[in-house]
Design an enzyme around this catalytic site. Structure first.
Site: not given
Length: 342
Positions: A182, A187-189, A192-193, A223
């Protein structure tokens, strides 16, 4: 510059992972041929818009596919300014993706700056404070302290650059490790995608236009659950298996719906067009279709569309919910894209 170590993420290559990689590779072979024939610039753009809408929906952005399209087209949209800014940022970021190297820290930071510009104070740099991940009021993951983030990210990027793992597997491992660290304040999600898509794009360029995000959105609870399982086991394997399954389903759906136009009845086609990019109740749909006889609507429109997976419920676990709505599946959205001008 922090010197990385010979870091090795914790994971195991299971028979399930081997089988999924083989299956995805086989399907992608077919997808590549079909996509090169049929994935026009317009469809590439529409797939990208679907990807962006789904990724932001996972982060609770409420804009519909139609609204996201309008924002990207430069039209005025009634919506929260932050949500509109998120769409503009995401589109600019995905458009810039081909210029980035997934293992270069400077490119990762530049992507974050572009993705989160105007949304948070700390953009384009790692977080300066601690961060926990909450589901409701429950703390489900406490990320490593901020002072460890630069070294952890240097190790992870170095591993990505030098690993011999198949790109499908490496992209999933990176995605999990990134979410565990993290590294950013926010904005980490979506980062990551995005970065998993970049890794996959570098392997097969067409995968930049495969809306994997829509599959994750539809399995959002799974998820997060699998992320938590991997955390509790200190092992990325469960997450890798989950993500490979999602990738397989996304590619399979892309292949199976490239030539499906003739399989739609006139009634189902009318229903698909009535839903469009929105989410409508059965009463709204009957009104849009000019129908007053509910059995006719169910037998000739709704049930066939559900059975052939053109549409889906917004609350699949509560079929009779008074707030139930219906929306297009990825398959239905693709049919609508192919037949938009008819």
């Amino acid at each position: 510059m922090i010197k990385p170590s010979n870091y090795q993420p914790p994971y195991t290559i299971t028979p399930a992972i081997v089988n999924l990689v083989a299956e995805i590779g086989e399907i992608i072979g077919r997808y590549t041929v079909l996509a090169e024939q049929n994935l026009t610039p317009r469809l590439r753009r529409e797939n990208r818009i679907r990807t962006i809408q789904a990724s932001l929906a996972i982060e609770n952005n409420t804009l519909t596919l139609e609204q996201v399209t309008a924002v990207i087209d430069g039209k005025r949209v009634l919506g929260h300014p932050r949500e509109i800014q998120e769409v503009r940022n995401a589109f600019a970021t995905y458009e810039a993706m081909e210029d980035w190297d997934a293992s270069v820290e400077g490119d990762l930071l530049a992507a974050h700056e572009l993705l989160m510009r105007g949304l948070v104070d700390e953009t384009g740099r790692y977080r300066s404070g601690g961060v926990g991940i909450f589901r409701g009021e429950q703390l489900v993951h406490m990320a490593p302290p901020a002072d460890r983030v630069p070294k952890l990210m240097a190790d992870l990027l170095d591993w990505l650059e030098n690993t011999n793992e198949h790109p499908l597997v490496a992209s999933c491992i990176f995605h999990y490790e990134f979410e565990f660290i993290h590294p950013f304040a926010d904005g980490n999600g979506r980062m990551g995608r995005l970065w998993q898509t970049l890794i996959l794009r570098n392997w097969k360029p067409l995968l930049a236009y495969l809306p994997v995000e829509t599959v994750i959105r539809d399995r959002q609870e799974d998820y997060y659950r699998v992320l938590a399982v991997a955390d509790s086991q200190a092992d990325a394997t469960p997450f890798v298996e989950f993500m490979l399954g999602a990738l397989r389903d996304a590619v399979r759906e892309a292949v199976s719906t490239d030539h499906v136009g003739d399989q739609v009845t006139d009634q189902v086609a009318a229903l698909i067009r009535a839903i469009g990019g929105g989410e409508l109740s059965s009463n709204d749909l009957m009104q849009a279709l000019g129908l007053s006889h509910r059995p006719t609507f169910r037998n000739n429109y709704l049930n066939p569309a559900m059975e052939d997976e053109w549409i889906e419920r917004t609350q699949p676990d509560s079929p009779r919910s008074p707030t139930q709505r219906y929306r297009l599946t990825g398959k239905g959205q693709r049919w609508l894209q192919h037949h938009a001008d008819e």
